[in-house]
Scaffold this motif. Structure first.
Motif, PDB file in Angstrom:
ATOM      1  N   UNK A 261      41.507   1.140 -30.538  1.00 42.94           N
ATOM      2  CA  UNK A 261      41.394   2.864 -30.627  1.00 42.94           C
ATOM      3  C   UNK A 261      39.938   3.219 -30.357  1.00 42.94           C
ATOM      4  N   UNK A 262      38.995   2.598 -30.869  1.00 42.53           N
ATOM      5  CA  UNK A 262      37.541   3.021 -30.526  1.00 42.53           C
ATOM      6  C   UNK A 262      37.122   3.074 -29.069  1.00 42.53           C
ATOM      7  N   UNK A 263      37.647   1.778 -28.486  1.00 40.59           N
ATOM      8  CA  UNK A 263      37.346   1.387 -27.159  1.00 40.59           C
ATOM      9  C   UNK A 263      38.056   2.319 -26.202  1.00 40.59           C
ATOM     10  N   UNK A 264      38.909   2.815 -26.631  1.00 42.51           N
ATOM     11  CA  UNK A 264      39.914   3.878 -25.740  1.00 42.51           C
ATOM     12  C   UNK A 264      39.359   5.066 -25.721  1.00 42.51           C
ATOM     13  N   UNK A 265      38.706   5.571 -26.920  1.00 40.04           N
ATOM     14  CA  UNK A 265      38.412   7.004 -26.904  1.00 40.04           C
ATOM     15  C   UNK A 265      36.845   7.053 -26.399  1.00 40.04           C
ATOM     16  N   UNK A 266      36.163   5.896 -26.276  1.00 44.52           N
ATOM     17  CA  UNK A 266      34.994   5.713 -25.786  1.00 44.52           C
ATOM     18  C   UNK A 266      34.939   5.987 -24.119  1.00 44.52           C
ATOM     19  N   UNK A 267      36.362   5.827 -23.465  1.00 49.89           N
ATOM     20  CA  UNK A 267      36.635   6.082 -22.115  1.00 49.89           C
ATOM     21  C   UNK A 267      37.379   7.113 -21.861  1.00 49.89           C
TER      22      UNK A 267
ATOM     23  N   UNK B 138      39.603  -3.620 -21.009  1.00 53.85           N
ATOM     24  CA  UNK B 138      39.557  -5.067 -21.398  1.00 53.85           C
ATOM     25  C   UNK B 138      38.473  -5.523 -22.327  1.00 53.85           C
ATOM     26  N   UNK B 139      37.346  -4.891 -22.253  1.00 54.89           N
ATOM     27  CA  UNK B 139      36.315  -5.288 -23.135  1.00 54.89           C
ATOM     28  C   UNK B 139      36.718  -5.139 -24.660  1.00 54.89           C
ATOM     29  N   UNK B 140      37.745  -4.465 -25.042  1.00 56.77           N
ATOM     30  CA  UNK B 140      37.899  -4.417 -26.378  1.00 56.77           C
ATOM     31  C   UNK B 140      38.805  -5.850 -26.740  1.00 56.77           C
ATOM     32  N   UNK B 141      39.132  -6.557 -25.832  1.00 53.24           N
ATOM     33  CA  UNK B 141      40.071  -7.831 -26.111  1.00 53.24           C
ATOM     34  C   UNK B 141      39.197  -8.993 -26.435  1.00 53.24           C
ATOM     35  N   UNK B 142      38.045  -8.664 -26.554  1.00 58.43           N
ATOM     36  CA  UNK B 142      37.116  -9.919 -26.984  1.00 58.43           C
ATOM     37  C   UNK B 142      36.246  -9.515 -28.442  1.00 58.43           C
ATOM     38  N   UNK B 143      36.975  -8.362 -29.028  1.00 57.19           N
ATOM     39  CA  UNK B 143      36.359  -7.902 -30.449  1.00 57.19           C
ATOM     40  C   UNK B 143      37.157  -8.672 -31.565  1.00 57.19           C
ATOM     41  N   UNK B 144      38.194  -9.206 -31.334  1.00 55.68           N
ATOM     42  CA  UNK B 144      38.911  -9.881 -32.552  1.00 55.68           C
ATOM     43  C   UNK B 144      39.384 -11.080 -31.755  1.00 55.68           C
ATOM     44  N   UNK B 145      39.599 -12.196 -32.892  1.00 54.86           N
ATOM     45  CA  UNK B 145      40.225 -13.453 -32.311  1.00 54.86           C
ATOM     46  C   UNK B 145      41.661 -13.183 -32.056  1.00 54.86           C
ATOM     47  N   UNK B 146      42.335 -12.415 -32.391  1.00 57.00           N
ATOM     48  CA  UNK B 146      43.847 -11.968 -32.353  1.00 57.00           C
ATOM     49  C   UNK B 146      43.964 -11.360 -30.917  1.00 57.00           C
ATOM     50  N   UNK B 147      42.850 -10.246 -30.482  1.00 52.90           N
ATOM     51  CA  UNK B 147      42.874  -9.735 -29.315  1.00 52.90           C
ATOM     52  C   UNK B 147      42.548 -10.677 -27.929  1.00 52.90           C
ATOM     53  N   UNK B 148      41.579 -11.627 -28.425  1.00 51.60           N
ATOM     54  CA  UNK B 148      41.336 -12.617 -27.289  1.00 51.60           C
ATOM     55  C   UNK B 148      42.432 -13.522 -26.931  1.00 51.60           C
ATOM     56  N   UNK B 149      43.024 -14.077 -28.054  1.00 51.02           N
ATOM     57  CA  UNK B 149      44.142 -14.917 -27.693  1.00 51.02           C
ATOM     58  C   UNK B 149      45.159 -14.239 -27.044  1.00 51.02           C
ATOM     59  N   UNK B 150      45.371 -12.973 -27.370  1.00 49.72           N
ATOM     60  CA  UNK B 150      46.587 -12.291 -26.654  1.00 49.72           C
ATOM     61  C   UNK B 150      46.158 -11.977 -25.074  1.00 49.72           C
TER      62      UNK B 150
END
Length: 483
Positions: free
Chosen positions: A215-221, A360-372
């Motif tokens: 959510x935060x990453x989306x609304x930063x862009x 894509x940068x948001x998907x390194x912010x949690x373990x769940x997102x990184x694995x996905x």
């Protein structure tokens, strides 16, 4: 309701009911918040407003709900230990300030597992105030928000009024089940079974931290935008009389005008964008009476529609009107059915898959997102791609003329504005509402903050202006998005 929870919820305290697959599709998605703004004449008391909000929370369980995940990652609505409804009060400084507040609130993730999934802002002045309500789409639709504002004003004016709790139903139980077997039903069941089988080989489970990160990453862009079509009381009556004479609803006329305007400004819709998905209020049409429940309670038939330039505008509006009402009358549930998918799979292909390429940068912010993100062969990503090819071009959410009184004690309801969920993909999203004698339609959208190409807001202003000409109000053309 409570017996059903006790039977199926594995002892979740404060259980309201399980989150349905349809609600799950909106739960984690940035931009899938719905908002309503009520302009109120009179000096609104913060203390009395909070008291009225607390009362309606007791009437509508989902207003004070949070999300609880069980061991199988099924989601449940719960009222256990949920904080008080948040009300932020600030001084009203302009007539367009409400939209700046909505833009800000879009950027703030809801605390899904803490609750509540709704926020209130009062822009206050002694003479006139704007009450803004923003809500996660999983627990409400536009009519739910309008009814909620009505109930708040009613109990503001009459604190001793009797209350009746309205438990939120599973709306799929309000729609008659299709009888018998068909080839399409069998193929759908096989498709779902195969998708679930592939998902279970490599499942992913998402929680609050993952939702907050995207959510935060989306609304930063991105930034959310809105352009209004607003008619005063006299103009609204003229337009309503014209629509009645032509045998169409206000919603059908405005939708046809916006589609025609899009054709003129940006060109006609092609492929899947010819689809129109029309939300309608199941409270009015369901065979089982549910009252003014606060929940996501809409039907959503979709069909192909092309504006015919060889016909007049009103002839086109009549065709659209007939298509919509033919499907509403038979409770067409095509756009509601998310059959039998694993709930965690819905999270992946409805919320976390579609915006991966955008942030894509948001998907390194949690373990769940990184694995996905690293599991690119996962079936959710192929579903995400296919879903884009099913995106409709137009989603008109018209709440219609609300049956509301205008006076509540020392307060008067002047008008309302309804903003549906926001998208950077769907070309036309409309939110219509009639209150205080005024007809207001919003055209909502999202666009990149760093946009080097043409501005979507400017395109929407041009579409709005052209639509005003179609419906007979060329004198209202303006270069401003919101007056």
């Amino acid at each position: 309701m409570q017996n059903e929870c006790a039977k199926n919820s594995a002892g979740i305290p404060g259980c309201v009911r399980q989150v349905t697959n349809l609600e799950r599709a909106f739960l984690f998605t940035p931009g899938c918040n719905v908002s309503i703004v009520a302009r109120i004449a009179g000096n609104v008391s913060e203390h009395e407003l909070l008291r009225a909000m607390d009362t309606v929370r007791r009437i509508h369980p989902l207003v004070g709900a949070k999300i609880v995940f069980d061991e199988q990652h099924n989601a449940w609505f719960s009222n256990d230990n949920v904080p008080a409804l948040p009300l932020r009060v600030t001084k009203m400084t302009s007539n367009t300030q409400w939209f700046e507040e909505i833009q800000y609130e879009q950027r703030v993730p809801f605390e899904l597992e803490k609750g509540p999934l709704i926020r209130f802002i009062l822009l206050h002045s002694p003479e006139i105030s704007d009450l803004i309500v923003m809500c996660n789409h999983s627990i409400c639709d536009g009519m739910a928000l309008a009814n909620l504002v009505r109930d708040i004003l009613i109990y503001y004016a009459d604190p001793e009024r009797r209350i009746t709790v309205l438990n939120p139903p599973d709306i799929m139980k309000l729609i008659p089940k299709k009888s018998g077997f068909s080839l399409s039903t069998i193929l759908t069941q096989l498709f779902v079974y195969n998708a679930n089988r592939k998902w279970k080989k490599s499942p992913h489970y998402f929680f609050q931290a993952d939702y907050a990160a995207i959510t935060r990453a989306y609304w930063e862009k991105m930034k959310c935008g809105a352009v209004l079509i607003e008619l005063d009381t006299q103009e609204s009556q003229i337009f309503l009389d014209k629509c009645r004479k032509e045998g169409v609803t206000v919603g059908s006329a405005v939708t046809a005008a916006c589609i025609a305007a899009h054709n003129d400004i940006l060109g006609p819709f092609t492929e899947n964008f010819k689809l129109v998905s029309v939300p309608f209020d199941l409270r009015r049409y369901a065979t089982t009476s549910v009252g003014d429940v606060f929940c996501l309670c809409v039907g959503a038939p979709r069909f192909s529609y092309t504006y015919d330039v060889k016909k007049t505008f009103w002839e086109n509006a009549a065709v659209l009107h007939q298509e919509v009402h033919k499907r509403v009358e038979k409770l067409d549930s095509t756009g509601l059915e998310i059959p039998g998918f694993e709930p965690s799979f819905i999270d992946a292909f409805a919320s976390f898959g579609p915006i991966f390429k955008a942030i894509p940068e948001a998907y390194s912010q949690t373990d769940n997102l990184s694995r996905f993100a690293q599991d690119r062969k996962n079936v959710a990503f192929s579903f995400t791609h296919n879903n884009k090819n099913m995106t409709p071009g137009t989603i008109p959410s018209n709440l219609g003329k609300l049956n509301l009184q205008t006076t509540y004690g020392n307060l008067q309801l002047d008008r309302m504005v309804f903003l549906p969920a926001i998208s950077e993909i769907v070309p036309l999203i409309l939110g219509g509402i009639g209150a205080g004698g005024r007809i207001v339609f919003s055209l909502t959208f999202a666009e990149p903050i760093q946009n080097n190409s043409s501005s979507r807001e400017q395109d929407m202003i041009r579409i709005r202006n052209r639509a005003l000409e179609y419906i007979g109000f060329p004198e209202k053309v303006s270069e401003r998005a919101i007056e």
